[in-house]
Motif scaffolding. Structure first.
Motif, PDB file in Angstrom:
ATOM      1  N   LEU A 163     -39.640 -10.677 -51.940  1.00  0.00           N
ATOM      2  CA  LEU A 163     -37.738 -11.121 -52.724  1.00  0.00           C
ATOM      3  C   LEU A 163     -37.825 -10.174 -53.900  1.00  0.00           C
ATOM      4  CD1 LEU A 163     -37.789 -14.615 -50.117  1.00  0.00           C
ATOM      5  CD2 LEU A 163     -37.627 -12.279 -49.568  1.00  0.00           C
ATOM      6  N   ARG A 164     -36.857  -9.292 -53.879  1.00  0.00           N
ATOM      7  CA  ARG A 164     -36.337  -8.855 -55.569  1.00  0.00           C
ATOM      8  C   ARG A 164     -35.272  -8.704 -55.144  1.00  0.00           C
ATOM      9  NH1 ARG A 164     -40.950  -3.793 -56.964  1.00  0.00           N
ATOM     10  NH2 ARG A 164     -42.325  -5.657 -57.179  1.00  0.00           N
ATOM     11  N   PRO A 165     -34.109 -10.265 -55.217  1.00  0.00           N
ATOM     12  CA  PRO A 165     -33.056 -10.376 -55.769  1.00  0.00           C
ATOM     13  C   PRO A 165     -32.272  -9.050 -56.862  1.00  0.00           C
ATOM     14  CG  PRO A 165     -33.497 -11.818 -56.813  1.00  0.00           C
ATOM     15  CD  PRO A 165     -35.029 -11.442 -55.946  1.00  0.00           C
ATOM     16  N   VAL A 166     -31.423  -8.478 -56.219  1.00  0.00           N
ATOM     17  CA  VAL A 166     -30.901  -7.606 -57.607  1.00  0.00           C
ATOM     18  C   VAL A 166     -29.263  -8.251 -57.614  1.00  0.00           C
ATOM     19  CG1 VAL A 166     -29.690  -5.342 -58.182  1.00  0.00           C
ATOM     20  CG2 VAL A 166     -32.372  -5.914 -56.839  1.00  0.00           C
ATOM     21  N   SER A 167     -28.839  -8.857 -59.188  1.00  0.00           N
ATOM     22  CA  SER A 167     -27.037  -8.534 -59.061  1.00  0.00           C
ATOM     23  C   SER A 167     -27.110  -9.099 -60.440  1.00  0.00           C
ATOM     24  CB  SER A 167     -27.156  -9.979 -58.858  1.00  0.00           C
ATOM     25  OG  SER A 167     -27.733 -10.884 -59.708  1.00  0.00           O
ATOM     26  N   VAL A 168     -25.461  -8.693 -60.471  1.00  0.00           N
ATOM     27  CA  VAL A 168     -25.551  -8.378 -61.911  1.00  0.00           C
ATOM     28  C   VAL A 168     -24.277  -9.990 -62.509  1.00  0.00           C
ATOM     29  CG1 VAL A 168     -23.813  -7.177 -63.263  1.00  0.00           C
ATOM     30  CG2 VAL A 168     -24.595  -6.057 -61.021  1.00  0.00           C
ATOM     31  N   PHE A 169     -25.106 -10.293 -63.560  1.00  0.00           N
ATOM     32  CA  PHE A 169     -24.352 -11.530 -63.685  1.00  0.00           C
ATOM     33  C   PHE A 169     -23.350 -11.833 -64.482  1.00  0.00           C
ATOM     34  CE2 PHE A 169     -28.951 -12.543 -64.624  1.00  0.00           C
ATOM     35  CZ  PHE A 169     -29.109 -13.973 -64.174  1.00  0.00           C
ATOM     36  N   GLU A 170     -22.513 -12.678 -64.391  1.00  0.00           N
ATOM     37  CA  GLU A 170     -21.262 -12.084 -64.187  1.00  0.00           C
ATOM     38  C   GLU A 170     -20.872 -12.010 -65.571  1.00  0.00           C
ATOM     39  OE1 GLU A 170     -19.678 -16.390 -62.985  1.00  0.00           O
ATOM     40  OE2 GLU A 170     -17.886 -15.711 -63.741  1.00  0.00           O
TER      41      GLU A 170
ATOM     42  N   GLU B 250     -31.507 -27.560 -57.846  1.00  0.00           N
ATOM     43  CA  GLU B 250     -31.127 -27.528 -58.558  1.00  0.00           C
ATOM     44  C   GLU B 250     -31.134 -27.421 -60.026  1.00  0.00           C
ATOM     45  OE1 GLU B 250     -28.446 -31.614 -60.542  1.00  0.00           O
ATOM     46  OE2 GLU B 250     -29.803 -31.705 -58.230  1.00  0.00           O
ATOM     47  N   GLU B 251     -32.846 -27.076 -59.845  1.00  0.00           N
ATOM     48  CA  GLU B 251     -33.981 -26.402 -61.225  1.00  0.00           C
ATOM     49  C   GLU B 251     -33.398 -24.930 -61.559  1.00  0.00           C
ATOM     50  OE1 GLU B 251     -33.901 -29.138 -58.790  1.00  0.00           O
ATOM     51  OE2 GLU B 251     -35.951 -30.385 -59.133  1.00  0.00           O
ATOM     52  N   GLY B 252     -33.498 -24.524 -59.893  1.00  0.00           N
ATOM     53  CA  GLY B 252     -33.577 -23.226 -60.415  1.00  0.00           C
ATOM     54  C   GLY B 252     -31.916 -22.647 -60.788  1.00  0.00           C
ATOM     55  N   ARG B 253     -30.952 -23.354 -60.088  1.00  0.00           N
ATOM     56  CA  ARG B 253     -29.403 -23.375 -60.883  1.00  0.00           C
ATOM     57  C   ARG B 253     -29.463 -23.268 -61.977  1.00  0.00           C
ATOM     58  NH1 ARG B 253     -27.588 -25.418 -56.504  1.00  0.00           N
ATOM     59  NH2 ARG B 253     -27.229 -27.466 -56.982  1.00  0.00           N
ATOM     60  N   CYS B 254     -30.205 -24.263 -62.780  1.00  0.00           N
ATOM     61  CA  CYS B 254     -30.048 -25.099 -63.937  1.00  0.00           C
ATOM     62  C   CYS B 254     -30.770 -23.356 -65.213  1.00  0.00           C
ATOM     63  CB  CYS B 254     -31.106 -26.199 -64.536  1.00  0.00           C
ATOM     64  SG  CYS B 254     -31.501 -26.504 -66.153  1.00  0.00           S
ATOM     65  N   ILE B 255     -32.323 -23.286 -64.460  1.00  0.00           N
ATOM     66  CA  ILE B 255     -32.502 -22.045 -65.312  1.00  0.00           C
ATOM     67  C   ILE B 255     -31.660 -20.388 -65.701  1.00  0.00           C
ATOM     68  CG2 ILE B 255     -34.206 -20.185 -64.836  1.00  0.00           C
ATOM     69  CD1 ILE B 255     -36.207 -22.890 -64.033  1.00  0.00           C
ATOM     70  N   ARG B 256     -30.859 -20.458 -64.206  1.00  0.00           N
ATOM     71  CA  ARG B 256     -30.084 -19.156 -64.123  1.00  0.00           C
ATOM     72  C   ARG B 256     -29.413 -19.626 -64.845  1.00  0.00           C
ATOM     73  NH1 ARG B 256     -31.756 -17.018 -59.654  1.00  0.00           N
ATOM     74  NH2 ARG B 256     -32.446 -18.214 -58.133  1.00  0.00           N
ATOM     75  N   GLU B 257     -27.873 -20.576 -65.064  1.00  0.00           N
ATOM     76  CA  GLU B 257     -27.332 -21.282 -65.905  1.00  0.00           C
ATOM     77  C   GLU B 257     -27.394 -20.444 -67.102  1.00  0.00           C
ATOM     78  OE1 GLU B 257     -25.463 -24.767 -63.133  1.00  0.00           O
ATOM     79  OE2 GLU B 257     -25.353 -25.526 -65.385  1.00  0.00           O
TER      80      GLU B 257
ATOM     81  N   LEU C 183     -36.598 -15.748 -64.519  1.00  0.00           N
ATOM     82  CA  LEU C 183     -35.921 -15.850 -63.520  1.00  0.00           C
ATOM     83  C   LEU C 183     -36.934 -16.055 -62.428  1.00  0.00           C
ATOM     84  CD1 LEU C 183     -32.789 -13.435 -64.343  1.00  0.00           C
ATOM     85  CD2 LEU C 183     -32.529 -15.619 -63.939  1.00  0.00           C
ATOM     86  N   SER C 184     -38.114 -15.373 -62.176  1.00  0.00           N
ATOM     87  CA  SER C 184     -38.903 -15.817 -61.670  1.00  0.00           C
ATOM     88  C   SER C 184     -39.072 -17.514 -61.153  1.00  0.00           C
ATOM     89  CB  SER C 184     -40.344 -15.486 -61.840  1.00  0.00           C
ATOM     90  OG  SER C 184     -40.284 -13.527 -62.358  1.00  0.00           O
ATOM     91  N   THR C 185     -39.142 -17.609 -62.375  1.00  0.00           N
ATOM     92  CA  THR C 185     -38.847 -19.003 -62.202  1.00  0.00           C
ATOM     93  C   THR C 185     -38.601 -19.999 -61.787  1.00  0.00           C
ATOM     94  OG1 THR C 185     -38.441 -20.557 -64.911  1.00  0.00           O
ATOM     95  CG2 THR C 185     -40.967 -19.223 -64.673  1.00  0.00           C
ATOM     96  N   ALA C 186     -37.730 -19.709 -62.212  1.00  0.00           N
ATOM     97  CA  ALA C 186     -35.888 -20.199 -60.971  1.00  0.00           C
ATOM     98  C   ALA C 186     -36.528 -19.759 -59.502  1.00  0.00           C
ATOM     99  CB  ALA C 186     -34.977 -19.590 -61.141  1.00  0.00           C
ATOM    100  N   MET C 187     -37.246 -18.788 -59.105  1.00  0.00           N
ATOM    101  CA  MET C 187     -37.380 -18.423 -57.864  1.00  0.00           C
ATOM    102  C   MET C 187     -38.522 -19.717 -57.283  1.00  0.00           C
ATOM    103  SD  MET C 187     -37.083 -14.533 -57.339  1.00  0.00           S
ATOM    104  CE  MET C 187     -36.366 -14.968 -55.164  1.00  0.00           C
TER     105      MET C 187
ATOM    106  N   ASP D  70     -37.158 -19.505 -75.837  1.00  0.00           N
ATOM    107  CA  ASP D  70     -36.913 -20.570 -77.603  1.00  0.00           C
ATOM    108  C   ASP D  70     -34.901 -21.674 -76.772  1.00  0.00           C
ATOM    109  OD1 ASP D  70     -39.313 -20.938 -78.638  1.00  0.00           O
ATOM    110  OD2 ASP D  70     -38.707 -20.222 -79.568  1.00  0.00           O
ATOM    111  N   TRP D  71     -34.498 -20.110 -76.436  1.00  0.00           N
ATOM    112  CA  TRP D  71     -33.005 -20.339 -76.866  1.00  0.00           C
ATOM    113  C   TRP D  71     -32.822 -20.635 -75.352  1.00  0.00           C
ATOM    114  CZ3 TRP D  71     -28.868 -19.019 -74.454  1.00  0.00           C
ATOM    115  CH2 TRP D  71     -27.287 -19.806 -74.573  1.00  0.00           C
ATOM    116  N   VAL D  72     -33.247 -20.408 -74.755  1.00  0.00           N
ATOM    117  CA  VAL D  72     -32.862 -20.287 -72.576  1.00  0.00           C
ATOM    118  C   VAL D  72     -33.485 -22.012 -72.955  1.00  0.00           C
ATOM    119  CG1 VAL D  72     -33.939 -20.154 -71.064  1.00  0.00           C
ATOM    120  CG2 VAL D  72     -33.120 -18.169 -72.195  1.00  0.00           C
ATOM    121  N   ALA D  73     -35.166 -22.005 -73.294  1.00  0.00           N
ATOM    122  CA  ALA D  73     -35.703 -24.136 -72.901  1.00  0.00           C
ATOM    123  C   ALA D  73     -34.735 -25.203 -74.408  1.00  0.00           C
ATOM    124  CB  ALA D  73     -37.015 -23.662 -73.668  1.00  0.00           C
TER     125      ALA D  73
END
Ligand SMILES: NC(=O)C1=CN([C@@H]2O[C@H](COP(=O)(O)OP(=O)(O)OC[C@H]3O[C@@H](n4cnc5c(N)ncnc54)[C@H](O)[C@@H]3O)[C@@H](O)[C@H]2O)C=CC1
Ligand SMILES: CC(C)CC(=O)C(=O)O
Ligand SMILES: [Mg+2]
Length: 367
Positions: A114-121, A319-326, A305-309, A355-358
């Motif tokens: 599964l390969r999602p393709v989207s544009v971040f807001e 919720e954990e996945g959403r947190c990574i995407r945010e 983003l693969s860890t969000a998946m 580091d920044w994302v974490a």
């Protein structure tokens, strides 16, 4: 996976960093998994294993038995990338890293990628395509992963070396199971399915189309269309918002999704989940980007983003996945990006972005 009395998880990951930029992007992904687990009260452990050129160099096998057992004993697999110019530039190499990738996918039964393709807001400007063209693009490519041209036998050369052949084989069963998954996915999204094939030329594609047409009445709520792959290659970048779920065979899916990364703005932004029979595996769609290896410049976001998946598909933790995407969205907004996305702003290193994302995830409650 274990759950304690507070429903907190204790899960085990098989970690296969692979070659090239694999170890660098994997290190960032693990920082992010750690941050999410700390934030949500989960625990996890990792078992590292070899795959690809590093495995050939170490033990002469691109997918050693030990690696297979590590994958089967874990709750899920995180994989970086594999491949090396040492083998790419040697057509006579007896063993190739990519054989390890194919063997891993086949023996773990990972038939759906599964390969999602989207544009971040607000990030439409990252795409080289016109902003109004990519705004709102959000589709899921379902790539068949364990059959087709990459697996068909015979494959090889004639004795004089002047003729080479590959074989594309698909069985009805293989086609049905991936189409079922794609139809169901479409039902859970905007109810539109594009079946991509080359049925005007290929026998395998004609079987794909026939099976899809037979299944269509069972999914009457899904608007199903059929598109030749050459046309799809054009439409994906001409009108990416046309698509919701796109399903196709192994080779077409491989090529179309690299192309589709243009919509998002970088190959370094596209994650994937491989699911199927024995376990699930999460990896960026890109390769080992050997030119960047060891330079701390590759974009780690596809791996992150693969860890969000991973949280969504393997651990049932949306919720954990959403947190990574945010967190990823926030890093893009703050322009904390590697050189592939830095236009007119300073480029951050791979590890700075990780580091920044974490850190963003760790401090989320303070906002
Ligand atoms: N799943 C896997 O492990 C895959 C492995 N490969 C292998 O990778 C090696 C290199 O293959 P290539 O065709 O060069 O594909 P690649 O995906 O490694 O790189 C192609 C181009 O995409 C961009 N790119 C890729 N990843 C990026 C990242 N994280 N950040 C920023 N830019 C990125 C770079 O411009 C790079 O030159 C080969 O040995 C190939 O067989 C290729 C695709 C998938
Ligand atoms: C190296 C190939 C076998 C795989 C590939 O390009 C991919 O899975 O995207
Ligand atoms: Mg590919």
């Amino acid at each position: 996976m274990k759950l304690n009395k507070d429903k907190k998880m204790n899960f085990k990951l098989a970690v296969l960093a692979g070659d090239g930029i694999g170890p660098e992007i994997m290190a960032q992904a693990l920082k992010v998994v750690q941050a999410v687990c700390t934030r949500f009260g989960h625990e996890f452990s990792c078992e590292e294993a070899l795959v690809g050129a590093c495995a050939i160099d170490a033990v002469g096998d691109p997918y050693p038995k030990e690696t297979h057992h590590t994958c089967l004993n874990a709750d899920a697999v995180l994989f970086g990338a594999l491949g090396s110019p040492k083998y790419d530039n040697n057509p006579n190499a007896k063993v190739r890293p990519e054989q390890g990738l194919l063997k891993m996918r086949k023996s773990l039964g990972l038939y759906a990628n599964l390969r999602p393709v989207s544009v971040f807001e607000g990030m439409e400007h990252h795409s080289p395509l016109k902003e109004e063209r990519v705004r709102g693009a959000d589709f899921m490519c379902v790539r068949e992963l364990t059959s087709g041209l990459y697996f068909g036998k015979p494959q090889g050369r004639s004795e004089d070396g002047n003729t080479a052949y590959d074989t594309c084989i698909y069985t009805r069963e293989e086609i049905e199971r991936i189409l079922k998954l794609a139809f169901e996915l479409a039902q859970s999204r905007r109810k539109k399915l594009t079946v991509v094939d080359k049925a005007n030329v290929l026998a395998t594609s004609r079987l794909w189309r026939q099976v899809a047409q037979e299944m269509e009445p069972r999914y009457a709520d899904v608007e199903t269309e059929y598109m030749f792959v050459d046309n799809a290659a054009m439409k994906l970048i001409q009108n990416p918002t046309h698509f919701d779920v796109l399903v196709t065979e192994n080779l077409f899916g491989d090529i179309l999704t690299d192309e589709a990364s243009v919509v998002s703005g970088s190959l370094g932004l596209l994650p994937s989940a491989s699911i199927g029979v024995h376990t699930s595996l999460f990896e960026p769609i890109h390769g080992s980007y050997p030119q960047a290896a060891g330079k701390n410049i590759a974009n780690p976001l596809a791996m992150i983003l693969s860890t969000a998946m991973l949280f969504e598909y393997a651990l049932d933790a949306p919720e954990e996945g959403r947190c990574i995407r945010e967190a990823v969205q926030a890093s893009l907004e703050a322009k904390v990006v590697t050189e592939d996305l830095a236009e007119g702003t300073p480029a951050y290193s791979t590890s700075d972005v990780g580091d920044w994302v974490a850190r963003w995830i760790a401090k989320k409650e303070e906002r």
